[in-house]
Motif scaffolding. Structure first.
Motif, short mmCIF file in Angstrom:
data_model
loop_
_atom_site.label_atom_id
_atom_site.label_comp_id
_atom_site.label_asym_id
_atom_site.label_seq_id
_atom_site.Cartn_x
_atom_site.Cartn_y
_atom_site.Cartn_z
N ASP A 1 0.53 -1.07 -0.06
CA ASP A 1 0.09 -0.12 0.23
C ASP A 1 1.19 1.87 -0.45
OD1 ASP A 1 -2.29 -1.37 0.00
OD2 ASP A 1 -2.56 -2.16 2.45
N VAL A 2 1.85 1.13 0.88
CA VAL A 2 2.50 2.64 0.93
C VAL A 2 3.26 3.02 -0.39
CG1 VAL A 2 4.72 3.91 2.21
CG2 VAL A 2 3.74 2.25 3.66
N GLU A 3 3.83 1.29 -1.09
CA GLU A 3 4.98 1.45 -1.95
C GLU A 3 3.96 2.11 -3.47
OE1 GLU A 3 6.33 -2.33 -2.53
OE2 GLU A 3 7.93 -2.22 -1.63
N PHE B 1 -4.21 10.66 -2.25
CA PHE B 1 -4.31 10.26 -0.59
C PHE B 1 -5.01 9.27 -0.62
CE2 PHE B 1 -7.28 12.69 -0.68
CZ PHE B 1 -8.36 12.63 -0.22
N GLY B 2 -4.83 8.46 -0.14
CA GLY B 2 -5.78 6.76 0.25
C GLY B 2 -6.10 6.49 0.97
N ILE C 1 -10.65 3.75 10.35
CA ILE C 1 -10.49 4.00 8.82
C ILE C 1 -9.10 5.24 9.17
CG2 ILE C 1 -11.23 6.01 7.63
CD1 ILE C 1 -14.43 5.76 9.07
N CYS C 2 -8.19 4.56 8.10
CA CYS C 2 -6.65 5.56 7.83
C CYS C 2 -7.16 5.99 7.13
CB CYS C 2 -5.45 4.13 8.22
SG CYS C 2 -4.42 4.79 8.08
N CYS C 3 -6.68 7.58 6.69
CA CYS C 3 -6.40 8.13 5.80
C CYS C 3 -4.39 8.18 5.56
CB CYS C 3 -7.02 9.45 6.05
SG CYS C 3 -6.59 10.57 4.86
N PHE C 4 -4.03 8.07 4.35
CA PHE C 4 -2.50 8.48 4.58
C PHE C 4 -1.98 8.73 3.08
CE2 PHE C 4 -3.04 4.59 2.43
CZ PHE C 4 -1.91 3.55 2.05
N GLN C 5 -0.78 9.32 3.39
CA GLN C 5 0.51 10.02 2.25
C GLN C 5 1.15 9.06 2.53
OE1 GLN C 5 -0.31 14.11 1.81
NE2 GLN C 5 -1.27 13.17 -0.52
N THR C 6 2.26 9.22 2.13
CA THR C 6 3.70 8.53 2.27
C THR C 6 5.00 10.48 2.00
OG1 THR C 6 4.03 8.86 -0.15
CG2 THR C 6 3.46 6.90 1.74
N ASP D 1 16.71 6.27 0.23
CA ASP D 1 16.18 5.33 -0.49
C ASP D 1 14.23 4.98 0.21
OD1 ASP D 1 18.06 5.10 -1.93
OD2 ASP D 1 19.29 5.29 -0.47
N THR D 2 14.60 5.67 1.62
CA THR D 2 12.82 4.87 2.32
C THR D 2 11.94 5.60 2.40
OG1 THR D 2 14.74 4.40 4.32
CG2 THR D 2 12.36 4.10 4.88
N VAL D 3 10.05 5.28 1.84
CA VAL D 3 9.72 5.73 1.88
C VAL D 3 8.60 5.67 3.37
CG1 VAL D 3 7.25 6.21 0.35
CG2 VAL D 3 9.77 6.16 0.22
N LYS D 4 8.05 6.38 4.26
CA LYS D 4 7.05 6.25 5.13
C LYS D 4 5.69 6.69 5.13
CE LYS D 4 10.69 3.84 8.08
NZ LYS D 4 10.45 2.66 8.66
#
Length: 266
Positions: free
Chosen positions: A120-122, A135-136, A153-158, A164-167
């Motif tokens: 999902d994050v990628e 956003f997701g 419910i979770c709303c998120f971006q990265t 080199d790292t995405v959170k």
């Protein structure tokens, strides 16, 4: 909007959206879709507007999509999905007189935690490389004792933690009561039709083996049960939405009566 590859060079350090508002009917449509399956993830697009000055997203409607696969562990958007979304928002903007855009995506986590998976994050990072405000939303349903009153419910971006790292970064969401809009009323009709077409497609797909009479009856029975479960699942969130709307309406009536009494005494 079309997803890119895994290059995250264009990803911002802190994302773009700080707050998300979703109207009650759009939320009910998402829940209708999420609760339609206990075993397979479902997905769709979020339709609305972006307030750039406040870095706020406003979700006004949704567009449920047909799954590209039936893997419960992962859903995936196709390029065609975004084309369909663009056509849908163009028609919606013309009919409503408001500027509507595809501003995000949603999917469900049946019997799983609400937090975004690595996939999902990628995927979210790829979408943000194209549109920083994208956003997701994730809906965790049927998770343990989870019910319509306790689903998560979770709303998120990265964001880039380092080159080199995405959170993930979670975003606050508020629910806004609104009047009935024609496009969301149409959504209540469209979703059962979409789910029926999915099941019908699976039912009529040719089998590699010839089925005997007992196997045909078993397949028919299984499909019937699936359709009953779908109808049962999507009516619960709709009922919840209408009950919440009734509570809000009664509260407004009390407020207006109180204001009327106050004005009459002046």
């Amino acid at each position: 909007m079309e997803p890119l590859d895994n290059n995250i060079n264009n990803l911002t350090q802190d994302g773009n959206i700080r707050h998300v508002e979703i109207n009650l009917d759009a939320l009910a449509l998402c829940l209708n879709h999420a609760f339609s399956s206990e075993s397979e993830e479902v997905l769709g697009l979020l339709i609305g507007q972006i307030d750039e000055s406040q870095r706020k997203a406003i979700i006004k409607s949704t567009l449920p999509l047909t799954r590209s696969n039936t893997n419960s562990e992962c859903v995936e958007f196709l390029s065609d999905h975004f084309i369909v979304g663009g056509i849908h928002t163009a028609k919606l903007s013309k009919k409503s007189g408001e500027s509507m855009l595809v501003i995000g995506w949603y999917h469900s986590h049946p019997r799983k935690a609400v937090w975004p998976t690595t996939a999902d994050v990628e995927r979210q990072a790829q979408y943000q490389c194209v549109e920083p405000s994208f956003f997701g939303l994730i809906f965790s349903v049927y998770n343990g004792s989870c019910t319509i009153d306790t689903m998560n419910i979770c709303c998120f971006q990265t964001f880039k933690q380092n080159p080199d790292t995405v959170k993930r970064r979670c975003i606050d969401v508020t629910i806004q009561p609104t009047k009935f809009n024609f496009y969301n009323l149409e959504g209540y009709i469209y979703l059962p039709q979409l789910l029926w077409e999915e099941r019908l497609k699976a039912y009529i797909e040719p089998s590699n083996e010839e089925l005997d009479t007992f196997e045909i009856l078993e397949k028919d029975s299984s499909t019937t049960v699936e359709l009953i479960n779908i109808m049962n699942a999507i009516t619960r969130p709709l009922l919840w939405s209408l009950e919440e709307r009734l509570k809000i309406t009664k509260m407004r009536v009390r407020q207006l009566r109180g204001l009327r009494n106050f004005l009459e005494q002046i």
